[in-house]
Design a protein around this motif. Structure first.
Motif, PDB file in Angstrom:
ATOM      1  N   SER A  45       7.355   6.554  10.411  1.00  0.00           N
ATOM      2  CA  SER A  45       8.236   7.132   9.377  1.00  0.00           C
ATOM      3  C   SER A  45       9.132   6.067   8.771  1.00  0.00           C
ATOM      4  CB  SER A  45       9.125   8.219   9.963  1.00  0.00           C
ATOM      5  OG  SER A  45       8.337   9.104  10.699  1.00  0.00           O
ATOM      6  N   THR A  46       9.592   5.142   9.614  1.00  0.00           N
ATOM      7  CA  THR A  46      10.465   4.074   9.103  1.00  0.00           C
ATOM      8  C   THR A  46       9.704   3.223   8.096  1.00  0.00           C
ATOM      9  OG1 THR A  46      11.548   4.040  11.249  1.00  0.00           O
ATOM     10  CG2 THR A  46      11.963   2.167   9.803  1.00  0.00           C
ATOM     11  N   LEU A  47       8.462   2.897   8.425  1.00  0.00           N
ATOM     12  CA  LEU A  47       7.660   2.087   7.487  1.00  0.00           C
ATOM     13  C   LEU A  47       7.494   2.829   6.160  1.00  0.00           C
ATOM     14  CD1 LEU A  47       6.087  -0.500   6.983  1.00  0.00           C
ATOM     15  CD2 LEU A  47       4.085   0.535   8.060  1.00  0.00           C
ATOM     16  N   VAL A  48       7.273   4.150   6.226  1.00  0.00           N
ATOM     17  CA  VAL A  48       7.112   4.932   4.990  1.00  0.00           C
ATOM     18  C   VAL A  48       8.396   4.913   4.149  1.00  0.00           C
ATOM     19  CG1 VAL A  48       6.789   7.283   4.088  1.00  0.00           C
ATOM     20  CG2 VAL A  48       5.240   6.388   5.840  1.00  0.00           C
ATOM     21  N   THR A  49       9.576   4.997   4.804  1.00  0.00           N
ATOM     22  CA  THR A  49      10.817   4.976   4.015  1.00  0.00           C
ATOM     23  C   THR A  49      10.972   3.634   3.289  1.00  0.00           C
ATOM     24  OG1 THR A  49      12.162   4.197   5.857  1.00  0.00           O
ATOM     25  CG2 THR A  49      12.090   6.569   5.531  1.00  0.00           C
ATOM     26  N   LEU A  50      10.431   2.562   3.878  1.00  0.00           N
ATOM     27  CA  LEU A  50      10.528   1.244   3.229  1.00  0.00           C
ATOM     28  C   LEU A  50       9.495   1.111   2.116  1.00  0.00           C
ATOM     29  CD1 LEU A  50      10.959  -0.964   6.446  1.00  0.00           C
ATOM     30  CD2 LEU A  50      12.735   0.079   5.040  1.00  0.00           C
ATOM     31  N   LEU A  51       8.300   1.709   2.339  1.00  0.00           N
ATOM     32  CA  LEU A  51       7.229   1.607   1.331  1.00  0.00           C
ATOM     33  C   LEU A  51       7.515   2.478   0.113  1.00  0.00           C
ATOM     34  CD1 LEU A  51       4.033   1.840   3.584  1.00  0.00           C
ATOM     35  CD2 LEU A  51       4.924  -0.209   2.452  1.00  0.00           C
ATOM     36  N   THR A  52       8.370   3.516   0.299  1.00  0.00           N
ATOM     37  CA  THR A  52       8.643   4.420  -0.821  1.00  0.00           C
ATOM     38  C   THR A  52      10.001   4.142  -1.451  1.00  0.00           C
ATOM     39  OG1 THR A  52       9.391   6.049   0.804  1.00  0.00           O
ATOM     40  CG2 THR A  52       7.152   6.304  -0.008  1.00  0.00           C
ATOM     41  N   GLY A  53      10.667   3.068  -0.991  1.00  0.00           N
ATOM     42  CA  GLY A  53      11.915   2.658  -1.640  1.00  0.00           C
ATOM     43  C   GLY A  53      13.114   3.519  -1.300  1.00  0.00           C
ATOM     44  N   LEU A  54      13.023   4.294  -0.205  1.00  0.00           N
ATOM     45  CA  LEU A  54      14.191   5.092   0.192  1.00  0.00           C
ATOM     46  C   LEU A  54      15.229   4.189   0.861  1.00  0.00           C
ATOM     47  CD1 LEU A  54      12.488   8.321   1.548  1.00  0.00           C
ATOM     48  CD2 LEU A  54      13.664   7.988  -0.625  1.00  0.00           C
ATOM     49  N   GLN A  55      14.724   3.105   1.494  1.00  0.00           N
ATOM     50  CA  GLN A  55      15.624   2.123   2.106  1.00  0.00           C
ATOM     51  C   GLN A  55      15.014   0.741   1.970  1.00  0.00           C
ATOM     52  OE1 GLN A  55      16.067   3.912   6.029  1.00  0.00           O
ATOM     53  NE2 GLN A  55      18.080   4.585   5.443  1.00  0.00           N
ATOM     54  N   ALA A  56      15.870  -0.271   2.116  1.00  0.00           N
ATOM     55  CA  ALA A  56      15.376  -1.647   2.029  1.00  0.00           C
ATOM     56  C   ALA A  56      15.209  -2.208   3.433  1.00  0.00           C
ATOM     57  CB  ALA A  56      16.381  -2.502   1.253  1.00  0.00           C
ATOM     58  N   PRO A  57      14.194  -3.052   3.654  1.00  0.00           N
ATOM     59  CA  PRO A  57      14.053  -3.666   4.980  1.00  0.00           C
ATOM     60  C   PRO A  57      15.188  -4.660   5.231  1.00  0.00           C
ATOM     61  CG  PRO A  57      12.390  -4.525   3.458  1.00  0.00           C
ATOM     62  CD  PRO A  57      13.130  -3.465   2.725  1.00  0.00           C
ATOM     63  N   ASP A  58      15.545  -4.850   6.514  1.00  0.00           N
ATOM     64  CA  ASP A  58      16.556  -5.864   6.858  1.00  0.00           C
ATOM     65  C   ASP A  58      15.940  -7.257   6.787  1.00  0.00           C
ATOM     66  OD1 ASP A  58      18.412  -3.873   7.344  1.00  0.00           O
ATOM     67  OD2 ASP A  58      17.758  -3.614   9.407  1.00  0.00           O
ATOM     68  N   GLU A  59      14.654  -7.334   7.106  1.00  0.00           N
ATOM     69  CA  GLU A  59      13.928  -8.611   6.978  1.00  0.00           C
ATOM     70  C   GLU A  59      12.518  -8.276   6.522  1.00  0.00           C
ATOM     71  OE1 GLU A  59      13.873 -10.712  10.751  1.00  0.00           O
ATOM     72  OE2 GLU A  59      15.906  -9.979  11.168  1.00  0.00           O
ATOM     73  N   GLY A  60      11.824  -9.306   5.990  1.00  0.00           N
ATOM     74  CA  GLY A  60      10.435  -9.107   5.597  1.00  0.00           C
ATOM     75  C   GLY A  60      10.315  -8.684   4.144  1.00  0.00           C
ATOM     76  N   THR A  61       9.065  -8.542   3.684  1.00  0.00           N
ATOM     77  CA  THR A  61       8.838  -8.260   2.257  1.00  0.00           C
ATOM     78  C   THR A  61       7.888  -7.089   2.077  1.00  0.00           C
ATOM     79  OG1 THR A  61       7.007  -9.836   2.314  1.00  0.00           O
ATOM     80  CG2 THR A  61       9.127 -10.672   1.532  1.00  0.00           C
ATOM     81  N   VAL A  62       8.091  -6.365   0.966  1.00  0.00           N
ATOM     82  CA  VAL A  62       7.155  -5.321   0.527  1.00  0.00           C
ATOM     83  C   VAL A  62       6.722  -5.711  -0.877  1.00  0.00           C
ATOM     84  CG1 VAL A  62       6.885  -2.881  -0.044  1.00  0.00           C
ATOM     85  CG2 VAL A  62       8.289  -3.536   1.919  1.00  0.00           C
ATOM     86  N   ARG A  63       5.406  -5.711  -1.131  1.00  0.00           N
ATOM     87  CA  ARG A  63       4.900  -6.096  -2.449  1.00  0.00           C
ATOM     88  C   ARG A  63       3.907  -5.049  -2.942  1.00  0.00           C
ATOM     89  NH1 ARG A  63       6.128 -11.563  -2.868  1.00  0.00           N
ATOM     90  NH2 ARG A  63       4.703 -12.025  -4.581  1.00  0.00           N
ATOM     91  N   PHE A  64       3.887  -4.857  -4.256  1.00  0.00           N
ATOM     92  CA  PHE A  64       2.895  -3.981  -4.900  1.00  0.00           C
ATOM     93  C   PHE A  64       2.123  -4.827  -5.879  1.00  0.00           C
ATOM     94  CE2 PHE A  64       6.265  -1.083  -3.577  1.00  0.00           C
ATOM     95  CZ  PHE A  64       5.543  -0.034  -3.017  1.00  0.00           C
TER      96      PHE A  64
END
Length: 497
Positions: A45-64
């Motif tokens: 669920s945490t990964l989904v909140t980061l992939l859908t822009g509900l929260q920002a990761p503390d470290e690391g990157t998300v790219r589309f």
């Protein structure tokens, strides 16, 4: 290799002292259905909140599509990239399908909504994606699968081509699931990419091409589904089977009296459950969240009221829906949330530990301070609670010691039935061992113990473990079970199937 449509790399997310995701990774290629699996608490669920822009990761990157994810505040940019269809609907039930599809962006004519344009745009959108739903229908009247398709169509209308399906089959029957899967395949052929989260591992094999496994908040593996036999997938989710502590298969004497006898218990969370616990027997209840295991256990403590069925404790009917009455009837209880349900934080350790037995420490409503202190001190020693004494405020304690106070109070009333819900959640290893050894002591004292937990270590102490799935008992494992067997039942997959 085509550019991944979505990529998460080295993603970390913390909430206070808890690390919800320590190393999240995901690479989803365009046009595939990619499964994300893991046990409860693995970090999905945490990964989904980061992939859908509900929260920002503390470290690391998300790219589309090779580009960095948009800033959180730019909701339109996120909507054009990704959408999540959750178990719980995000559509407004009272509105029509057409109104839901274009909520907050209805076509206007001279400043007013143009209903004709709204209908025709909705019809066009549904036709484009071959969603066979009447745009005039009230959304509340739709079947669950049709409502999900409306949510998917709405997401696609924003330009998103990456859809997260979070447990989409939880409320569907087999025919509906098959229809949902054929629609998913058709959408895939039209260029839509899915991230599919499910506890039914057999579904992963039916609709997904690739699978990513998370365990203990970390990425474990990503592989083509065809290369991952079920046994390997379950092992990846469960971790290497730890050298099992020898589980003596404790055989209960058949003539040991039954203390708890429940028949046909039914409520909105579980159906038709029969359950017995004998004197000195420890029975575990396992299942994914939503399986009904917690509500079932809470029914014996007065916190959840069954709509049908009966339960007897030591031959007397157990009162439902009344916590005080079930305490009087002989039920001790460690609730799932020690902060909200377990402790009175304004009070001392001694007060908290003796709350359930004040009537036995004094007469006519007066409690002798010395008696209470003596009793509390004895409990503190017995449970090895690290404290300056019974007068210390309970709010000063660490999680493990606070949980021991809750356990002390449950044992103070010398219960016939002890109900423990997630008894070692959020406590350190040493406190965990100390709490679990209390379970052994209670067993030796002839108490009937019911343990509900997601932790395999808690369940290892049990004489047998019942597994609930969608509110029904689907399996029983005697002591000596192997991790992968239990996890296979919990996840609703027949290991040999």
């Amino acid at each position: 290799m085509s550019t991944p449509l979505v990529e998460a790399h080295g993603v970390v997310k913390r909430y206070g002292p808890t690390t919800a995701l320590a190393d999240g990774r995901l690479t989803v290629l365009p046009g595939e259905s990619h499964a994300l699996v893991g046990r409860n608490g693995a970090g999905k669920s945490t990964l989904v909140t980061l992939l859908t822009g509900l929260q920002a990761p503390d470290e690391g990157t998300v790219r589309f599509d090779g580009e960095p994810a948009p800033p959180l505040a730019d909701r339109d940019a996120w909507r054009s990239k990704v959408a999540c269809v959750y178990q719980k609907p995000t559509v407004v039930p009272e509105l029509t399908v057409a109104e839901n599809l274009f909520i907050n962006r209805q076509p206007l004519k001279r400043g007013f909504i143009s209903w004709r344009a709204l209908r025709s745009e909705a019809t066009e959108l549904l036709d484009t994606w071959d969603v066979r739903v009447d745009p005039e229908a009230r959304t509340a009247d739709l079947k669950v699968e049709d409502r999900q398709m409306v949510e998917i169509a709405r997401a696609l209308s924003f330009g998103a081509r990456f859809i997260v399906l979070d447990e989409p089959t939880a409320q569907l029957d087999n025919r509906e699931i098959e229809r949902l899967f054929s629609r998913m395949r058709a959408l895939q052929d039209s260029g839509v990419t899915f991230l599919f989260i499910s506890h039914h591992l057999q579904e992963v094999y039916e609709v997904c091409q690739t699978v990513t496994v998370l365990r203990d908040a970390r990425w474990i593996t990503t592989a083509p589904v065809a290369d991952m036999p079920r046994a390997a997938l379950i092992e990846a989710m469960a971790g290497e089977t730890v050298p099992e502590r020898e589980q003596a298969a404790r055989t209960r004497e058949v003539d040991t009296p039954v203390l708890l006898d429940a028949r046909g218990l039914t409520s909105d969370a579980y159906q038709d459950v029969d359950l017995t616990v004998r004197r000195g027997e420890v029975v575990g209840l396992a299942g994914i969240s939503g399986s009904g295991k917690i509500e079932l256990a809470e029914s014996f403590t007065g916190l959840h009221t069954p709509t049908g069925g009966t339960a007897q404790l030591d031959g007397k009917p157990l009162p439902f829906g009344d916590v005080q009455a079930s305490l009087k009837a002989g039920v001790g209880f460690v609730p799932r949330d020690r902060h909200a349900q377990g402790l009175v934080f304004g009070m001392t350790i001694g007060d908290n530990a003796t709350l359930s037995v004040l009537d036995r420490l004094g007469r006519y409503g007066f409690v002798g301070t010395d008696r209470k202190r003596g009793f509390a001190t004895e409990l503190i020693d017995r449970l090895d609670i690290h404290t300056e004494g019974p007068d210390q405020p309970v709010s000063d304690l660490s999680g493990g010691n606070a949980q021991k106070v809750v356990m002390a109070r449950a044992l103070a009333s010398e219960p016939r039935l002890l109900v423990l819900i997630n008894p070692t959640a959020g406590v350190d290893v040493k406190s965990k061992e100390s709490l679990l050894s209390r379970v052994d002591t209670a067993r030796d004292d002839g108490t009937a113990v019911l343990v509900v937990s997601d932790e395999l270590d808690d369940l290892r102490r049990c004489d047998r473990v019942l597994v609930l799935f969608h509110g029904r008992v689907v399996a029983e494992h005697p002591a000596g079970w192997r991790d992968h067997e239990l996890i296979a039942s919990i996840e609703g997959v027949d290991h040999h199937g």
